[in-house]
Design an enzyme around this catalytic site. Structure first.
Site, PDB file in Angstrom:
ATOM      1  N   ASP A 119       0.478  -3.813  -5.789  1.00 11.82           N
ATOM      2  CA  ASP A 119       1.137  -2.718  -6.510  1.00 11.82           C
ATOM      3  C   ASP A 119       2.624  -2.886  -6.209  1.00 11.82           C
ATOM      4  O   ASP A 119       3.159  -2.280  -5.291  1.00 11.82           O
ATOM      5  CB  ASP A 119       0.601  -1.374  -6.021  1.00 11.82           C
ATOM      6  N   CYS A 169       4.512   0.129 -12.079  1.00  6.92           N
ATOM      7  CA  CYS A 169       4.682   1.341 -12.892  1.00  6.92           C
ATOM      8  C   CYS A 169       5.995   1.194 -13.676  1.00  6.92           C
ATOM      9  O   CYS A 169       6.803   2.098 -13.757  1.00  6.92           O
ATOM     10  CB  CYS A 169       4.669   2.607 -12.040  1.00  6.92           C
ATOM     11  N   GLY A 229      -0.493   5.017   0.442  1.00  8.94           N
ATOM     12  CA  GLY A 229      -1.945   4.880   0.482  1.00  8.94           C
ATOM     13  C   GLY A 229      -2.743   5.484  -0.658  1.00  8.94           C
ATOM     14  O   GLY A 229      -3.972   5.545  -0.562  1.00  8.94           O
ATOM     15  N   GLY A 230      -2.102   5.909  -1.738  1.00  9.82           N
ATOM     16  CA  GLY A 230      -2.844   6.521  -2.836  1.00  9.82           C
ATOM     17  C   GLY A 230      -3.921   5.620  -3.408  1.00  9.82           C
ATOM     18  O   GLY A 230      -5.076   6.030  -3.574  1.00  9.82           O
ATOM     19  N   LYS A 231      -3.565   4.385  -3.708  1.00 12.41           N
ATOM     20  CA  LYS A 231      -4.541   3.451  -4.269  1.00 12.41           C
ATOM     21  C   LYS A 231      -5.500   2.942  -3.202  1.00 12.41           C
ATOM     22  O   LYS A 231      -6.662   2.626  -3.493  1.00 12.41           O
ATOM     23  CB  LYS A 231      -3.823   2.299  -4.963  1.00 12.41           C
ATOM     24  N   ALA A 290       0.800  -1.230   0.000  1.00 12.91           N
ATOM     25  CA  ALA A 290       0.000   0.000   0.000  1.00 12.91           C
ATOM     26  C   ALA A 290       0.829   1.275   0.000  1.00 12.91           C
ATOM     27  O   ALA A 290       0.357   2.323  -0.445  1.00 12.91           O
ATOM     28  CB  ALA A 290      -0.938  -0.006   1.211  1.00 12.91           C
ATOM     29  N   ARG A 327       5.754   4.373   6.101  1.00 16.62           N
ATOM     30  CA  ARG A 327       4.850   4.756   5.020  1.00 16.62           C
ATOM     31  C   ARG A 327       3.404   4.433   5.379  1.00 16.62           C
ATOM     32  O   ARG A 327       2.496   5.219   5.106  1.00 16.62           O
ATOM     33  CB  ARG A 327       5.244   4.046   3.722  1.00 16.62           C
TER      34      ARG A 327
END
Length: 454
Positions: free
Chosen positions: A319, A372, A252-254, A249, A277
């Site tokens: 992610d 990404c 925490g954006g997603k 995570a 984080r």
């Protein structure tokens, strides 16, 4: 600040970026945090200098190598800045010398080598048809075979797009408002924004406005998030009431996007091995008005918590930590830090994370793997290897997963990728580079899952 003072600040910041391990954006924030006397306009001018050098580092180095001869440059960041002012800004050698005059807050006087370089570059530009492809398109030479494999005859178009400055995208928090109301609020703040082409919650703002100072940001109505990152959450398609894990995570954006899609109903566990984080995400979660998220730090990808919760979750998003090659237009310094050995280590880590996190998925549930990155080793190769090793999972074609998410949202935006896995790129989609694969666990795989958890 005088032009010379801005240049000196930019040189200092470049030195800090290349001397440390923090990415440029974090190093810049730390630099300005200790120099609050630098105003907004001066700060933007300094950053323009810095990012121009970072974006064209290979071309600047190529030009410098052809003018310095056998003489060693005394200070590489000064030399790069001198070359930038001449080749990019079109300054004369005399004007450069006027800014590098040793005055208060300004760079030290040019030495004889620097004077000779400025004079030799005078009247030239960065363009040089004799430069190899990796110099002209600004990527590490060792990456060329990997990028060719990923893009084929689109390599030049994609790498040119990666040289451009990334747009500023925001995600509208649907727990508090809708994109139309958010766009009106931005307009009242004299900020121009347009609806994003692919994300149902996205707005692309014009320029670089100070979004963090807006009330709609402070109240959790908007979050800064690239459109491609928003689409990763969309592909997970979590439903209200489901049990979901955001396995890597980070900040925490997603997680925020997933929680909004779940309408604050059900359970969403945000995990990461970096405790700091996860803890920092708490502020964003509260600001967004989210109350269905449990934050959990893990000791490693094989933390005992994973085994204890095997087969308990409807959706698991990975992610994955990756090379970040898809974010090079946003983080141009990152490409030059990356080494072949780093990529090899990341591929092994991704494999371990996939193998472990897959245990959390219940029969009939879905595992969503995202990076990404632009490299096949981290993307399609990784997924194919996982599916070969885990016959209890099958790949859900990207257009099918996309259509299901669109139906959930009452939308009909066409899928931007017709392959089995979703691939987003700067040149084709105007987003950062992202890769997403959706895999489903066979409903009859319960016994296999139990055996694997042993």
């Amino acid at each position: 600040m005088t032009p010379g003072a801005r240049i000196q600040a930019a040189i200092e910041l470049l030195q800090a970026i290349h001397a440390g391990k923090s990415p440029a954006d974090r190093a810049s924030a730390a630099y300005f945090r200790t120099r609050r006397y630098i105003g907004g306009a001066d700060r933007r001018a300094v950053l323009d200098h810095v990012y121009s050098v970072l974006r064209r580092r290979a071309a600047l180095g190529w030009k410098l190598d052809r003018t310095r001869g056998d003489v060693k440059l005394p200070e590489i960041e000064r030399a790069r800045m001198i070359a930038r002012m001449v080749l990019v800004e079109g300054w004369s050698a005399d004007r450069v010398a006027g800014a590098f005059d040793g005055g208060q807050y300004r760079p030290a006087t040019l030495d004889q080598t620097e004077k000779r370089i400025a004079k030799a570059l005078e009247g030239q530009t960065l363009a040089d048809p004799a430069a190899p492809l990796w110099v002209r398109l600004e990527f590490p030479e060792w990456c060329e075979p990997r990028l060719r494999r990923a893009f084929g005859n689109r390599l030049e178009a994609e790498m040119k797009a990666a040289l451009d400055e990334a747009a500023t995208d925001i995600r509208v928090n649907t727990l508090k408002t809708n994109w139309k109301a958010a766009a009106i609020a931005l307009k009242h703040a004299e900020i121009k924004a347009e609806k994003t082409a692919l994300s149902p919650w996205g707005l692309r703002v014009e320029g670089r406005p100070p979004l963090a100072g807006l009330e709609i940001f402070k109240n959790g109505i908007i979050e800064i998030q690239d459109e491609g990152s928003q689409l990763v959450a969309l592909m997970v398609n979590p439903q209200p009431g489901e049990r979901v894990v955001d396995f890597c995570a980070g900040a925490g954006g997603k997680t925020l996007a997933l929680a909004a899609m779940m309408q604050n109903k059900g359970k969403l566990v945000a995990t990461d091995v970096l405790k700091g984080r996860i803890e920092r995400s708490a502020t964003r979660i509260r600001r967004a008005g989210i109350n269905n998220v449990e934050r959990r730090d893990l000791s490693s990808e094989r933390d005992p918590w994973v085994k204890r919760h095997a087969g308990n979750y409807d959706k698991v998003l990975i992610d994955a930590p990756c090379s970040g090659a898809g974010t090079w237009r946003r983080n141009p310094d990152a490409k030059w830090r990356l080494k072949p050995s780093d990529l090899e280590e990341l591929v092994e880590l991704q494999k371990r994370i996939l193998d472990s996190a897959a245990r959390l998925v219940k029969p009939g549930g879905r595992l969503v793997y995202a990076t990404c990155s632009l490299f096949q080793e981290e993307n399609a190769d990784q997924v194919k290897a996982f599916l070969d090793a885990h016959p209890e999972f099958n790949l859900v074609p990207a257009p099918k997963a996309w259509k299901e998410a669109q139906e959930t949202l009452g939308s009909s935006t066409p899928c931007p990728s017709d392959g089995e896995m979703l691939v987003l790129t700067p040149a084709q989609h105007g987003t950062d580079g992202f890769f997403v694969a959706v895999m489903e666990k066979h409903a009859a795989a319960e016994k296999a899952a139990e055996e694997k958890a042993e």
